[in-house]
Write a protein that holds these residues in place. Structure first.
Motif, mmCIF file in Angstrom:
data_model
loop_
_atom_site.group_PDB
_atom_site.id
_atom_site.type_symbol
_atom_site.label_atom_id
_atom_site.label_comp_id
_atom_site.label_asym_id
_atom_site.label_seq_id
_atom_site.Cartn_x
_atom_site.Cartn_y
_atom_site.Cartn_z
ATOM 1 N N CYS A 192 -42.200 -30.645 -36.372
ATOM 2 C CA CYS A 192 -42.085 -30.295 -34.955
ATOM 3 C C CYS A 192 -40.919 -29.306 -34.770
ATOM 4 O O CYS A 192 -39.807 -29.581 -35.220
ATOM 5 C CB CYS A 192 -41.830 -31.561 -34.148
ATOM 6 N N HIS B 113 -39.328 -28.718 -32.143
ATOM 7 C CA HIS B 113 -38.363 -29.216 -31.158
ATOM 8 C C HIS B 113 -37.412 -30.254 -31.740
ATOM 9 O O HIS B 113 -36.210 -30.101 -31.708
ATOM 10 C CB HIS B 113 -39.092 -29.811 -29.946
ATOM 11 N N CYS B 114 -37.997 -31.330 -32.266
ATOM 12 C CA CYS B 114 -37.147 -32.426 -32.740
ATOM 13 C C CYS B 114 -36.945 -32.390 -34.249
ATOM 14 O O CYS B 114 -36.202 -33.209 -34.789
ATOM 15 C CB CYS B 114 -37.708 -33.770 -32.291
ATOM 16 N N CYS C 244 -46.530 -33.539 -30.821
ATOM 17 C CA CYS C 244 -45.603 -34.270 -31.675
ATOM 18 C C CYS C 244 -45.597 -35.738 -31.271
ATOM 19 O O CYS C 244 -45.507 -36.058 -30.090
ATOM 20 C CB CYS C 244 -44.213 -33.669 -31.537
ATOM 21 N N HIS D 57 -43.291 -37.781 -31.928
ATOM 22 C CA HIS D 57 -41.911 -38.237 -31.705
ATOM 23 C C HIS D 57 -41.426 -37.850 -30.311
ATOM 24 O O HIS D 57 -41.058 -38.700 -29.513
ATOM 25 C CB HIS D 57 -40.974 -37.657 -32.760
ATOM 26 N N CYS D 58 -41.436 -36.546 -30.006
ATOM 27 C CA CYS D 58 -40.902 -36.099 -28.719
ATOM 28 C C CYS D 58 -41.992 -35.823 -27.692
ATOM 29 O O CYS D 58 -41.698 -35.462 -26.557
ATOM 30 C CB CYS D 58 -40.026 -34.863 -28.922
#
Ligand SMILES: [Zn+2]
Ligand SMILES: [Zn+2]
Length: 109
Positions: free
Chosen positions: A82, A84-85, A64, A66-67
């Motif tokens: 994603c 996660h985020c 990802c 982003h994270c």
């Protein structure tokens, strides 16, 4: 290689099952459910033959942007997201297309 008849309802496929060497459980390669009728002898042979799960999951792993976590992405509103985020992962168009196909056809989601 051992072809084993799956005993799970709606499957019953004669397929190349795989074994988890840690738990000694045998799984169907079609429906991924455990097959309970496998004898100890067959299990030992499968372990000797290294008839383990094919490592196809790695191709699903996407980092990802982003994270920065590496995960199997999920499909949200037809976007590669994603888990996660929950942000849309920035990828190249051909890769997005390939992932979408895989995520839609994969049975182990
Ligand atoms: Zn099966
Ligand atoms: Zn993320």
């Amino acid at each position: 290689m051992f072809l084993i008849q799956c005993t799970n309802k709606g499957c019953y496929e004669l397929q190349q099952a795989y074994i988890d060497p840690k738990t000694k459980q045998v799984f169907c390669s079609k429906c991924n459910n455990e097959i309970l009728t496998v004898t100890q002898f067959t299990k030992n042979q499968m372990i000797a033959n290294k008839q383990f799960k094919q490592q196809t999951k790695t191709s699903f792993m996407v980092k990802c942007n982003h994270c920065k976590k590496e995960n199997k992405p999920i499909l949200v509103k037809d976007e590669i997201t994603c888990p996660h985020c929950k942000k849309i992962i920035n990828l190249s168009a051909p890769f997005i297309q390939m992932l979408k196909e895989k995520l839609k056809t994969s049975s182990d989601i």
